[in-house]
Design a protein around this motif. Structure first.
Motif, PDB file in Angstrom:
ATOM      1  N   CYS A 315      19.135   7.453 -13.726  1.00 21.35           N
ATOM      2  CA  CYS A 315      20.336   7.361 -14.571  1.00 21.35           C
ATOM      3  C   CYS A 315      20.289   6.186 -15.525  1.00 21.35           C
ATOM      4  CB  CYS A 315      21.592   7.252 -13.695  1.00 21.35           C
ATOM      5  SG  CYS A 315      21.969   8.756 -12.784  1.00 21.35           S
ATOM      6  N   VAL A 321      26.537   8.639 -16.804  1.00 22.52           N
ATOM      7  CA  VAL A 321      25.598   9.537 -16.139  1.00 22.52           C
ATOM      8  C   VAL A 321      25.725   9.431 -14.624  1.00 22.52           C
ATOM      9  CG1 VAL A 321      23.170  10.161 -15.908  1.00 22.52           C
ATOM     10  CG2 VAL A 321      24.038   9.375 -18.110  1.00 22.52           C
ATOM     11  N   TYR A 359      19.893   7.851 -24.285  1.00 26.22           N
ATOM     12  CA  TYR A 359      19.755   7.988 -22.844  1.00 26.22           C
ATOM     13  C   TYR A 359      19.032   9.295 -22.536  1.00 26.22           C
ATOM     14  CZ  TYR A 359      22.873   4.137 -21.834  1.00 26.22           C
ATOM     15  OH  TYR A 359      23.432   2.888 -21.732  1.00 26.22           O
ATOM     16  N   LEU A 362      20.824  11.720 -19.963  1.00 31.96           N
ATOM     17  CA  LEU A 362      22.133  12.303 -20.228  1.00 31.96           C
ATOM     18  C   LEU A 362      22.115  13.821 -20.188  1.00 31.96           C
ATOM     19  CD1 LEU A 362      25.067  12.145 -21.118  1.00 31.96           C
ATOM     20  CD2 LEU A 362      24.253  12.172 -23.478  1.00 31.96           C
ATOM     21  N   ALA A 365      21.852  15.264 -16.713  1.00 31.36           N
ATOM     22  CA  ALA A 365      23.088  15.095 -15.939  1.00 31.36           C
ATOM     23  C   ALA A 365      24.168  16.059 -16.418  1.00 31.36           C
ATOM     24  CB  ALA A 365      23.585  13.661 -16.059  1.00 31.36           C
TER      25      ALA A 365
END
Length: 1251
Positions: A315, A321, A359, A362, A365
């Motif tokens: 994460c 996240v 990220y 992301l 997730a």
């Protein structure tokens, strides 16, 4: 209970016992669990209200701190804010903040302050980060004076949650920010979006409804209003969440205490004041991320499986996240390995990210979270792809979208909230939902191919629900639809629906009333590529119509947009729609008028160029007048031909907005300066960068070259860093730095001979400097002229916006707020100050090089031309669709250009503008209605007398310019003669239509204010400020003077038997024999000035009105009073009898009209609409004239505008809003179908009642 709390309660016991009603207060306390039902019954058993209050206080004193806090909150909720304020200092802290968990310090006081300020609540699952929160608090404690605390870090690192958490501290709020906290979520915004944020913030801050009449209509006005509102509460903290662009902060850069969150550390580089930074670069620590997971799955950290460490590492520290995965694990606690594999192997189809958020975890997730939704919920979540960023959507919108009841919708949305797929704001009266930017980016990319269909679904569901209606302001979802319905239609490419909406007068009126015109004007530009496919002319018509009239629609909810549309050009789409609607409504009994001579008002610009994609801040001519350089918010420098607008050069000039540009005297170079703190000089032909200067430490506001080639080439610049710099262009270095201002320097200009530089500053001064020595010559304190007025606020900033030299260098003009100040350079004497406008601020001014004319750019979209010698306005240039940033003359003065926020530059011919606009009529006119014609005798501002055909607009000038001003004029009944009176006491008679002077007489000692021919045209009667009336048989040269009034004659009336009836400021009316000059009757009617008289049609009665707030009705035969009419609350300024002698109308300075029964002296109607602007007079000002229709059923009145009234009900039939105000009189045709008047701007109105 704490000793301090107990003492505070006892100290204020008497006030509490005297004022509170216990019933509802106890309800709150029972709900909080601090008062029992038995105790409530004990209180209720007392006999009187005070005894019950006494018993309640006694009961509370026997309890603990929670009872005190509950009692305080109950007082707040039940409207006892004054009493609650008495207890505020005694609020106990339940568990003082210990540095480990700020929740411990969240007292009732803190909860109240943060809730009222819109501070977001904690997430469903929340872990503390005390070190970071404490660092933010340490910086906030330094904001004893205005400044900035900047919390910056990567997206998703929890900046907003940390900022909110730092504020949950009792001592911090109490000591540093007693005025409260005001949270504003900004996000990525354009100017229209920022204006909406500012409007909402101003509305929230305006607790005493000082500005309740309307929202600010542009960012400049919003900034001024925000400054005023926050200066009332200097202890307030403004929190600006998620700042993307530095330019946004300029709207808040006014010496406030501000906390901001941003991804960009440099976002505050261009603002003034102290800055304190708190980096949040690492996101969550590994331990904190584990703590979040443990809270989601309700386990101790030590009990988490081994996979938890791996999931946290994948994460990458993002709180968002981690929360997404945690929410999934809460529902499926056995899937640790499954979710870890999904994150590691990226087994879900990789989505190309359009977001700037960096990220990698992301998408995995988000994908996992969405895939775990029930199948039917996935479609609902996909529907959220059409939402806009940073927009909180009321649940009612989803009810319409999904065709469900509120409870069903909230159950679905709560499921998303529980899984951290959606956020819910419960601060308001109802639930509002929104997506994090990360989530929205994910959705829009994933559903990219379906977005058009999803937007189309929104529009179809809206149309299904509202059918042919539009939302009203009482519906909770109405604001959403007015902001975003056009966005959904445009995104769905629904051209027909979008055009039908944007070209609808009903939609325009309602939306503008709710939101102001700025957002709608923005939409006409934003969606022009769609609208223009259907009808480009219609789009331009509506755009211009709204730009010029939006201020009326926003301020006047009673305004009939159909009537306003009838004032548009007859070939426009607005007029066509308005005419059709008017005809339909007239069949139902509605009332409309047409402005017959509106064609006489025309646009005067020569060329319109749109070289930029955003606001144009400045533009200037080259020395030879062949080229124009412009710059603006799109960061570019543009150079184009002045004749045709053809683009010659485009330069990506700066990293931020370009604020000013200027040609050198030889036209070889163009200088630019920017909010990026840099000054650049370019080759004006090739666009090559010649010089780069980086010595300023704040944004650079202005740049100008010296104006001659006789000396070395110099460039002057000024900045928010408070300095003016002189740059030697030959040696390419800063020759001098001029310091002396103590606030931002906004403008600078060389004198025509290059000996001096003038500078303007936000410190309220204009300074003059020697160029050669760089020494200060003198300081002119312009702020002092504002500090001497009664309503001046000591902490108000006086910003001197700009200055300009006359061509000979002897005079300099400076602009501050809404005034121009003209100074003699040599003596420093103030020659004049001109109040340009009551309703807008001056953005720029420029002296014409070859005359004493100054052009003034205003925030209300117009440019005015003023004659500095006569101190009079000679032209009003309209055409821009938004506020005007600059105005500049060509070097020979033949042209001037204006640049605007509407992305256009308009070029005007000086002589054409001044000539066409010089015809500004005075309000003293006479009108005749022969047959079906309308003939108007008028005086213009240039001392001419002119005859105007009201039907055709054709004008005949009857006189040359007169040596003395013309004050009044009149026509003979047979239209063969005209007469006028002058300021020097002269009256002249001229022949029509050639204008030959037949007779002239100097009889009065002072200005002639009124003149009138007798019915045979042989005699001219005139009255003067010298208190006399002259009866002049101009053919026989016989003249009789009527002397008897002790003060100026207000007016007179010629009766049928050659007698004359006059009234005066001395409070008397007199009846004269015009043949002998004998005074036949003399009656003191009032103890104060008589402002009007009217004679009844049957000549048996007359009425008088006075500054003593009364009106009276008198019998002519006995000269005795029939009735005294007392109910007016202000000066009674006008009156009129109805044709049947049964009614009398009186109008006063409060804007109210009263209708009386003459025989009984009884008040029948009070014609006065409720004030809509919180203090604005009902008629927009004094009621200056009234007139009945021949059938006694309608009354027309003038004041700030013109109104027609139904005499059966006393209700208004129609309102006609003139461009100016302060109408002086009405001239109504015998059949009542035509009404003629002139407004304060000198515009003539010939109005016909539609049939």
């Amino acid at each position: 209970m704490d000793l301090k709390a107990r003492s505070c309660l006892l100290q204020n016991r008497e006030a509490l016992e005297r004022d509170i009603k216990t019933s509802y207060v106890m309800d709150h306390m029972i709900t909080d669990g601090v008062l029992t039902l038995l105790e409530e019954e004990k209180v209720k058993a007392e006999t009187t209200q005070r005894e019950r209050a006494t018993m309640l206080i006694k009961t509370i004193l026997a309890k603990d701190n929670y009872a005190y806090i509950s009692f305080y909150n109950a007082l707040v909720h039940e409207g006892y804010k004054d009493l609650a304020a008495l207890l505020q200092d005694g609020i106990p802290i339940i568990s003082p903040y210990n540095g480990k968990n700020s929740m411990d310090g969240e007292t009732s006081y803190v909860k109240t302050i943060l809730c009222e300020g819109g501070v977001p609540q904690r997430p469903v699952v929340f872990v503390t980060r005390p070190e970071l929160a404490k660092r933010i608090q340490e910086k906030l404690y330094k904001l004893k004076n205005p400044g900035w605390v900047v919390v910056y870090g990567m997206a998703g690192c929890g900046k907003s949650v940390l900022a909110a958490e730092a504020l949950r501290d009792h001592s911090l709020l109490k000591d540093c920010f007693p005025g409260g906290v005001h949270w504003v979520s900004i996000g990525k915004q354009d100017k229209a979006g920022l204006l909406m944020k500012l409007q909402n913030l101003c509305l929230r801050l305006d607790q005493d409804f000082t500005y309740s009449q309307r929202p600010p209509f542009n960012i400049e006005e919003a900034k001024d209003r925000l400054r005023s509102l926050l200066h009332k509460n200097p202890g307030s903290l403004l929190v600006l969440d998620d700042i993307w662009d530095p330019w946004v902060l300029k709207a808040f850069d006014s010496q406030f205490k501000i906390l901001i969150t941003s991804r960009d550390r440099s976002v505050t580089d261009s603002v003034t004041g102290r800055k304190y930074e708190v980096p949040v670069e690492s996101g969550l620590t590994h331990e904190k991320a584990l703590e979040i997971l443990s809270l989601f799955v309700n386990m101790e950290i030590t009990e988490l499986p081994e996979k938890a460490d791996s999931i946290v590492r994948e994460c990458k520290g993002s709180p968002l996240v981690v929360s997404l995965i945690g929410a999934l694990l809460r529902d499926f606690p056995n899937r640790w390995e499954y979710y870890l594999n999904q994150l590691q192997k990226k087994q879900f189809k990789r989505i190309r990210k359009s977001s700037s958020y960096d990220y990698e975890a992301l998408d995995e997730a988000m994908s996992i979270s969405v895939e775990m939704l029930p199948e039917n919920f996935k479609d609902y979540y996909r529907d959220l792809s059409v939402l806009q960023k940073d927009v909180k959507v009321p649940s009612k919108v989803f009810c319409i979208l999904w065709d469900m009841e509120t409870e069903e919708v909230e159950d679905i949305l709560q499921e998303f909230v529980n899984k951290s797929l959606l956020f819910c704001d419960r601060n308001g009266k109802s639930f509002h939902y929104y997506l994090h930017d990360l989530q929205l980016d994910f959705l829009t990319e994933k559903n990219h191919g379906h977005l058009q269909a999803l937007h189309k679904k929104v529009v179809h569901q809206y149309k299904k629900y509202y059918k042919q209606c539009i939302p009203t302001s009482t519906q909770e979802d109405c604001i959403y639809w007015y902001y975003f319905l056009a966005y959904h239609m445009a995104s769905a490419n629904m051209q027909n629906e979008l055009c039908a909406l944007m070209f609808s007068l009903d939609w325009i009126k309602t939306k503008t009333e709710l939101l102001g015109p700025a957002h709608l004007i923005h939409e006409y530009v934003e969606y022009s590529h769609i609208l223009d496919q259907k009808d480009v002319i219609a789009r331009e018509n509506f755009h211009e119509f709204l730009s010029l009239n939006g201020h009326l629609l926003g301020r006047q909810p009673s305004l009939d947009i159909v009537q306003l549309g009838l004032c548009q050009p007859e070939n426009s789409e607005i007029y066509r729609q308005a005419k059709l609607k008017a005809q339909q409504e007239m069949d139902k009994g509605s009332f409309y008028v047409e402005w017959i001579n509106k064609k006489s008002i025309k646009n005067m610009y020569r060329l319109v160029v749109r070289p930029h994609t955003d606001a144009v801040y400045h533009a200037s001519f080259s020395q030879d007048g062949r080229r124009i350089a412009s710059c603006g918010a799109d960061k570019t420098l543009q150079i184009f031909k002045a004749q045709s607008g053809e683009k010659l050069l485009e330069v990506k000039a700066h990293d931020d907005e370009v604020l000013c540009c200027a040609f050198s005297a030889d036209d070889r170079f163009v200088a630019t300066c920017s909010a990026d703190k840099k000054v650049k000089v370019w080759n004006s032909r090739t666009g090559q960068l010649v010089c780069l200067f980086e010595e300023h430490t704040e944004q650079v506001n202005c740049c100008q070259f010296n104006t001659t080639n006789s000396h070395q080439l110099l460039l002057a610049t000024c900045s928010n860093d408070r300095f003016i710099k002189l740059w030697d262009m030959n040696k390419k270095y800063c020759r001098n730095t001029l310091f002396g201002h103590w606030n931002s320097v906004t403008h600078c200009r060389f004198s025509p001979d290059d000996k001096y530089v003038a500078s303007c500053s936000a410190d309220g001064t204009l300074k003059l400097w020697h160029v050669q020595s760089a020494n200060e010559l003198k300081t002119l304190d312009i702020g002092g002229f504002f500090r001497n007025v009664e309503d001046y606020q000591a902490d108000a900033e006086i910003l001197v916006k700009c200055c300009s030299w006359s061509s000979n260098g002897a005079t300099i003009v400076a602009a501050a707020k809404n005034k121009l100040f003209i100074f003699d350079v040599k003596t420093s004497d103030l020659l004049a100050n001109i109040l340009i406008s009551h309703h807008s601020t001056i953005q720029y001014c420029d002296f014409c090089p070859n005359s004493q004319v100054v052009a003034v750019a205003l925030s209300h979209y117009s440019v005015e031309i003023w004659d500095i010698e006569s101190l009079s306005k000679i032209a009003d240039c309209r055409g821009h669709m938004s506020w005007v940033h600059s105005v500049s003359f060509s070097f020979d003065g033949s042209l001037f250009l204006t640049s605007s926020d509407d992305q256009t530059i308009r070029i005007w011919e000086t002589s054409k503008v001044c000539k066409s606009s010089a015809i500004v009529l005075k309000r003293e006119i006479d009108v005749s209605f022969p047959d079906s014609e309308v003939i108007i005798l008028a005086i213009d501002s240039s001392k001419y007398l002119q005859l105007i055909n009201g039907n055709t607009g054709h004008t005949v000038y009857l006189t040359e310019t007169q040596a003395s001003c013309i004050c009044c004029c009149c026509l003979s009944e047979d239209m063969q003669l005209a007469a006028f009176g002058q300021k020097n006491g002269t009256v002249k008679i001229i022949k029509l239509p050639n204008g030959n002077v037949l007779k002239s007489r100097i009889g009065h000692r002072e200005a002639v204010q009124h003149c009138q021919f007798t019915s045979d045209g042989n005699t001219l009667v005139s009255s003067s400020d010298d208190s006399t009336i002259q009866v002049w048989n101009w053919q026989s040269e016989e003249c009789v003077f009527l002397k008897g009034h002790n003060e100026p004659v207000k007016n007179f009336c010629i009766l049928k038997d050659l007698r004359l009836f006059s009234w005066s400021f001395d409070g008397t009316v007199k009846l004269w024999n015009t043949v002998t000059g004998e005074l036949e009757r003399d009656l003191t009617c009032h103890g104060d000035a008589i402002l009007s008289c009217a004679v009844s049609p049957d000549a048996t009665m007359f009425s008088t009105t006075s500054a003593d707030k009364t009106a009276k009705i008198w019998r002519f035969e006995s000269w005795s009073m029939l009735h005294k009419l007392n109910s007016h609350e202000s000066c009674v300024r006008c009156c009129a009898f109805s044709p049947n002698n049964e009614l009398l109308a009186t109008g006063d300075d409060n804007g109210e009209i009263r209708i009386w029964n003459v025989s009984r002296g009884e008040l029948l109607h009070l014609c006065s609409e409720a004030s809509v602007d919180g203090g604005e007079l009902a008629h927009g000002g004094w009621v200056t004239d009234v007139c009945f229709s021949p059938d006694n059923k309608i009354l027309v009145s003038s004041g700030g505008y013109i109104k027609w009234w139904n005499m059966d009900t006393g209700q208004p039939l129609q309102t006609f809003y003139t461009n100016g105000t302060n109408l002086k009189s009405l001239h109504v045709s015998p059949d009542f179908k035509i009404c003629v008047t002139v407004d304060s701007l000198g515009i003539l109105y010939v109005l016909w009642i539609m049939e």
